[in-house]
Design a protein around this motif. Structure first.
Motif, PDB file in Angstrom:
ATOM      1  N   LEU A  99       1.998  41.404  44.819  1.00 13.21           N
ATOM      2  CA  LEU A  99       1.851  39.954  44.783  1.00 13.21           C
ATOM      3  C   LEU A  99       2.191  39.374  46.148  1.00 13.21           C
ATOM      4  O   LEU A  99       3.205  39.756  46.755  1.00 13.21           O
ATOM      5  CB  LEU A  99       2.767  39.337  43.724  1.00 13.21           C
ATOM      6  CG  LEU A  99       2.591  39.824  42.282  1.00 13.21           C
ATOM      7  CD1 LEU A  99       3.760  39.353  41.420  1.00 13.21           C
ATOM      8  CD2 LEU A  99       1.267  39.326  41.716  1.00 13.21           C
ATOM      9  N   ASN A 100       1.365  38.450  46.598  1.00 13.50           N
ATOM     10  CA  ASN A 100       1.651  37.768  47.864  1.00 13.50           C
ATOM     11  C   ASN A 100       1.846  38.771  49.002  1.00 13.50           C
ATOM     12  O   ASN A 100       2.749  38.640  49.816  1.00 13.50           O
ATOM     13  CB  ASN A 100       2.888  36.868  47.714  1.00 13.50           C
ATOM     14  CG  ASN A 100       2.930  35.757  48.756  1.00 13.50           C
ATOM     15  OD1 ASN A 100       1.883  35.338  49.243  1.00 13.50           O
ATOM     16  ND2 ASN A 100       4.123  35.305  49.090  1.00 13.50           N
ATOM     17  N   ILE A 103      -4.393  43.100  38.759  1.00 10.75           N
ATOM     18  CA  ILE A 103      -3.215  42.993  39.618  1.00 10.75           C
ATOM     19  C   ILE A 103      -2.747  44.414  39.914  1.00 10.75           C
ATOM     20  O   ILE A 103      -2.374  45.148  38.990  1.00 10.75           O
ATOM     21  CB  ILE A 103      -2.085  42.193  38.937  1.00 10.75           C
ATOM     22  CG1 ILE A 103      -2.556  40.778  38.626  1.00 10.75           C
ATOM     23  CG2 ILE A 103      -0.843  42.168  39.819  1.00 10.75           C
ATOM     24  CD1 ILE A 103      -1.551  39.948  37.829  1.00 10.75           C
ATOM     25  N   PRO A 104      -2.774  44.857  41.169  1.00 10.53           N
ATOM     26  CA  PRO A 104      -2.347  46.220  41.499  1.00 10.53           C
ATOM     27  C   PRO A 104      -0.923  46.473  41.018  1.00 10.53           C
ATOM     28  O   PRO A 104      -0.053  45.602  41.120  1.00 10.53           O
ATOM     29  CB  PRO A 104      -2.427  46.254  43.031  1.00 10.53           C
ATOM     30  CG  PRO A 104      -3.436  45.205  43.378  1.00 10.53           C
ATOM     31  CD  PRO A 104      -3.221  44.115  42.358  1.00 10.53           C
ATOM     32  N   SER A 105      -0.694  47.678  40.484  1.00 13.57           N
ATOM     33  CA  SER A 105       0.632  47.989  39.946  1.00 13.57           C
ATOM     34  C   SER A 105       0.960  49.456  40.152  1.00 13.57           C
ATOM     35  O   SER A 105       0.074  50.292  40.362  1.00 13.57           O
ATOM     36  CB  SER A 105       0.701  47.656  38.448  1.00 13.57           C
ATOM     37  OG  SER A 105      -0.159  48.521  37.705  1.00 13.57           O
ATOM     38  N   ARG A 106       2.228  49.767  40.065  1.00 10.87           N
ATOM     39  CA  ARG A 106       2.729  51.141  40.122  1.00 10.87           C
ATOM     40  C   ARG A 106       4.084  51.155  39.427  1.00 10.87           C
ATOM     41  O   ARG A 106       4.623  50.094  39.075  1.00 10.87           O
ATOM     42  CB  ARG A 106       2.864  51.630  41.575  1.00 10.87           C
ATOM     43  CG  ARG A 106       3.888  50.855  42.404  1.00 10.87           C
ATOM     44  CD  ARG A 106       3.786  51.198  43.882  1.00 10.87           C
ATOM     45  NE  ARG A 106       4.858  50.570  44.659  1.00 10.87           N
ATOM     46  CZ  ARG A 106       4.920  50.578  45.989  1.00 10.87           C
ATOM     47  NH1 ARG A 106       3.958  51.179  46.695  1.00 10.87           N
ATOM     48  NH2 ARG A 106       5.929  49.990  46.621  1.00 10.87           N
ATOM     49  N   ASP A 149      -2.846  32.423  37.681  1.00  8.37           N
ATOM     50  CA  ASP A 149      -1.888  32.667  38.761  1.00  8.37           C
ATOM     51  C   ASP A 149      -1.290  34.056  38.597  1.00  8.37           C
ATOM     52  O   ASP A 149      -0.598  34.326  37.595  1.00  8.37           O
ATOM     53  CB  ASP A 149      -0.794  31.602  38.726  1.00  8.37           C
ATOM     54  CG  ASP A 149       0.371  31.935  39.656  1.00  8.37           C
ATOM     55  OD1 ASP A 149       0.137  32.616  40.671  1.00  8.37           O
ATOM     56  OD2 ASP A 149       1.509  31.535  39.341  1.00  8.37           O
ATOM     57  N   PRO A 150      -1.535  34.989  39.536  1.00 11.79           N
ATOM     58  CA  PRO A 150      -1.019  36.353  39.390  1.00 11.79           C
ATOM     59  C   PRO A 150       0.493  36.421  39.198  1.00 11.79           C
ATOM     60  O   PRO A 150       0.992  37.245  38.428  1.00 11.79           O
ATOM     61  CB  PRO A 150      -1.435  37.025  40.704  1.00 11.79           C
ATOM     62  CG  PRO A 150      -2.630  36.249  41.160  1.00 11.79           C
ATOM     63  CD  PRO A 150      -2.339  34.832  40.749  1.00 11.79           C
ATOM     64  N   ASN A 171       2.599  30.398  41.769  1.00 10.87           N
ATOM     65  CA  ASN A 171       1.563  29.526  42.322  1.00 10.87           C
ATOM     66  C   ASN A 171       0.771  30.222  43.433  1.00 10.87           C
ATOM     67  O   ASN A 171       0.570  29.691  44.522  1.00 10.87           O
ATOM     68  CB  ASN A 171       2.178  28.223  42.845  1.00 10.87           C
ATOM     69  CG  ASN A 171       2.908  27.456  41.766  1.00 10.87           C
ATOM     70  OD1 ASN A 171       2.430  27.347  40.631  1.00 10.87           O
ATOM     71  ND2 ASN A 171       4.091  26.943  42.100  1.00 10.87           N
ATOM     72  N   LEU A 172       0.349  31.422  43.149  1.00  5.70           N
ATOM     73  CA  LEU A 172      -0.422  32.200  44.116  1.00  5.70           C
ATOM     74  C   LEU A 172      -1.910  31.948  43.926  1.00  5.70           C
ATOM     75  O   LEU A 172      -2.383  31.712  42.812  1.00  5.70           O
ATOM     76  CB  LEU A 172      -0.122  33.689  43.942  1.00  5.70           C
ATOM     77  CG  LEU A 172       1.350  34.107  44.052  1.00  5.70           C
ATOM     78  CD1 LEU A 172       1.471  35.610  43.827  1.00  5.70           C
ATOM     79  CD2 LEU A 172       1.929  33.722  45.394  1.00  5.70           C
TER      80      LEU A 172
END
Length: 491
Positions: A433-434, A406-409, A351-352, A313-314
Motif C-alpha cells: 500500500l502506498n 492488492i499485492p500481498s504476502r 480505497d485499498p 484514502n489512497l
C-alpha cells in the motif's frame, strides 16, 4: 495466538535419514521422541522386485506423530512410496500428509524420458508441473542402500543429488563421518557407534546426526530442534501406546522474556535485547519499516520495534508488485469462497487502505474457532471452515487481498503473547500500500501491528512443492537458541 512449527516438524522428520536395512531385514521400525517425550513412530519397508527384467527397489515409509499444541491434540501422518532402479535413480513416488481437519496433501510423480511429471494436491485443488531431472539425481530412499554399500570411515564424506517429494525440488545430501561415540539406545544399553553428520541443501540450518554400527545401520538419529531423536526398535515397542501427558510443542518452544511487560500488543515502540548462541543475529533479523537492528556484540543485538498503522484514502493507480497478485497452492485468490469473503469484507470500498483494514478486521471476527490442530491449511480451506490459528488467518487475508488486486504476502517471525510473557512463532500478512509493504494481523485485528512483532522473513507462498518450508526456515536458526530482554517500551 502463537503459531507453532508443526509443519516444519513433519517436514523435518520426512527428511530424517531412514534407518538402513541389514541384509536379512526387510522392515524396520523407529520410535520418535521430542524433548525426551515419545510422540510417535515410523515404519520403513523395502522390497526388491523384477519388472521387465530390471531390478526395482520399492521403499515404503510412514510416520505417525501425536502431540499437543496449546492443549489441543494434533495428529500428523505422512507416508511415501518410492520406486528406484539399482543405481538409485528415481522412477516414481507417491507422498501424502494427513493433518485433520485439513484435507490430505498429496504429491505424485512419475519419470519418463528424463522428465518428472508431478501432480500436487493441496486443499482439494490439484496442480501439475513438469520437472527436468538430471541423470545423477537419486530417489529419496537411495540413502538407505548407499549407507550399507559405502561404509565411511572417520573423516570421509560423500554427497549425492536427491529429489525431495515434500518440496518438489532437487537438493544435495552430504554425509560426513565423524568419530566414534558411546551413545545410549532406546533400551538404555550403550553402544560405541560412528557418528555421521547429514546436511541437506534445502534445510541448510539443520544438520542431522546419525549413529551407525559396523553394518551401516543407523540405531539413533538426532535433529537440532525440540530435542528430536529417533531410535531403531522392534515393532512391538514402536506401536506401544503413548503413555502420560502428550508433549505440548507450543509451550515448549516459547522464547521466554527475562522481564516480561504486561503487554506489547498495542505498544507504540519497544526496544529489545536479543542474545543468541553461536549465531549471528544481525544477519538473521532484517531491518524493515517496523524494526531496526543494531549489533551490540557478536552474539547480541538491539531491536527497536515501531508500531505501524495502515494508510487510508489512497488512489488506485497501476498495480505494482504484480508478482504478489497471482494464485499459489496456498493462496487461491480466485476460489469462489475467497472471492465472496473479499467482497463482503470490502463492502464496496475502492480505497485499498480501507479495504485492507476491513479485511483484517473481517478475518479476525470470522475465524472465531481458534483451532491449533492444523499445521497449515490453504486459503480455500480456511474460507470454507473459518477456523484455525495465525497461519490460517494470514493465508486467508493474503488471498482476499489478492482477490481485490492488492499485492500481498505473509510474514513469519515472533509475536509477544501477553498472557504467556513470552515470544512465540507467528505468521501475519503484509499488503503493498502506498508504495510500501504494510503489516496486517488478521489474528489480532487491531488495524496494523504494535511494537510486538519481530519479523524474520516473508514469503509469497509460491513454492511449487506441497510443503512451503522455505517460509519457515528462518525460525529454525532462532527458536530455542535465543534469549530476549525488553529494555523499554512506550504505550
Amino acid at each position: 495466538m502463537s503459531r507453532r512449527l508443526l509443519l516444519l516438524v513433519l517436514s523435518l522428520f520426512t527428511f530424517l535419514p531412514h534407518v538402513a536395512y541389514s541384509a536379512e531385514q526387510e522392515e524396520d521400525w523407529q520410535v520418535i521422541y521430542m524433548s525426551n517425550q515419545r510422540v510417535g513412530y515410523g515404519r520403513s519397508k523395502i522390497e526388491k522386485v523384477m519388472r521387465d527384467n530390471k531390478t526395482i527397489y520399492v521403499t515404503k515409509h510412514e510416520e505417525h506423530l501425536t502431540m499437543k499444541r496449546f492443549g489441543q491434540s494434533i495428529r500428523m501422518d505422512s507416508s511415501s512410496v518410492t520406486e528406484e532402479n539399482e543405481d538409485g535413480q528415481l522412477l516414481s513416488y507417491v507422498w501424502e500428509m494427513k493433518n485433520p481437519p485439513a484435507q490430505t496433501t498429496r504429491s505424485v510423480g512419475s519419470v519418463l524420458g528424463g522428465k518428472l511429471e508431478v501432480e500436487t494436491t493441496v486443499g482439494g485443488q490439484t496442480s501439475k508441473q513438469t520437472i527436468t531431472l538430471e541423470a545423477d539425481v537419486k530417489s529419496s530412499a537411495y540413502q538407505d542402500r548407499l549407507m550399507r554399500s559405502k561404509q565411511l570411515k572417520s573423516g570421509e564424506s560423500l554427497s549425492f543429488k536427491m529429489f525431495s517429494p515434500e518440496f518438489s525440488k532437487t537438493c544435495t545430501i552430504k554425509i560426513t563421518a565423524d568419530e566414534k561415540h558411546t551413545v545410549k539406545l532406546h533400551d538404555k544399553t550403550e553402544r560405541s557407534l560412528l557418528k555421521m553428520r547429514v546436511a541437506n541443501s534445502l534445510l541448510p540450518v539443520i544438520e542431522m546426526r546419525m549413529y551407525v554400527d559396523e553394518n551401516g545401520d543407523a540405531l539413533r538419529t538426532e535433529a537440532p530442534l525440540l530435542g528430536m531423536v529417533t531410535y531403531s526398535v522392534s515393532r512391538d515397542v514402536a506401536l506401544q501406546e503413548i503413555a502420560g501427558a502428550e508433549l505440548d510443542v507450543a509451550v515448549g518452544t516459547l522464547v521466554k522474556v527475562a522481564n516480561p511487560p504486561a503487554t506489547l500488543i498495542k505498544a507504540k515502540k519497544a526496544v529489545l535485547k536479543m542474545t543468541g548462541k553461536e549465531i549471528d543475529l544481525a544477519k538473521e533479523i532484517p531491518n524493515t519499516s517496523t524494526q531496526s537492528v543494531k549489533a551490540l556484540s557478536k552474539e547480541t543485538i538491539e531491536i527497536t520495534l515501531t508500531a505501524q498503522s495502515v494508510p487510508r484514502n489512497l488512489v488506485r493507480g497501476p498495480v505494482k508488485e504484480k508478482g504478489y497478485l497471482g494464485e499459489t497452492q496456498f493462496l487461491q485468490a480466485k476460489d469462489r469462497r475467497v472471492v465472496e469473503h473479499a467482497e463482503r469484507a470490502s463492502a464496496g470500498s475502492e480505497d485499498p487502505g480501507t479495504i485492507a483494514l476491513r479485511m483484517e478486521q473481517y478475518v479476525s471476527e470470522k475465524l472465531t474457532k481458534k483451532n491449533f490442530s492444523t499445521a497449515l491449511a490453504s486459503a480455500a480451506e480456511v474460507a470454507e471452515r473459518l477456523e484455525g490459528d495465525c497461519t490460517e488467518h494470514a493465508v486467508l487475508l493474503a488471498a482476499m487481498l489478492r482477490a481485490k488486486q492488492i499485492p500481498s504476502r505473509v510474514a513469519v517471525g515472533f509475536v509477544y503473547a501477553d498472557r504467556l510473557g513470552a515470544f512465540g512463532g507467528h505468521m501475519w500478512t503484509e499488503a503493498f500500500l502506498n508504495d510500501q509493504w504494510v503489516p496486517l494481523d488478521g489474528t489480532l485485528g487491531l488495524g496494523g501491528i504494535g511494537a510486538s512483532h519481530i519479523k524474520l522473513a516473508d514469503s509469497d507462498l509460491g513454492d511449487s512443492g506441497p510443503v512451503p518450508v522455505a517460509a519457515f526456515l528462518p525460525i529454525f536458526n532462532i527458536i530455542n537458541n535465543v534469549q530476549i530482554e525488553v529494555v523499554n517500551f512506550e504505550r
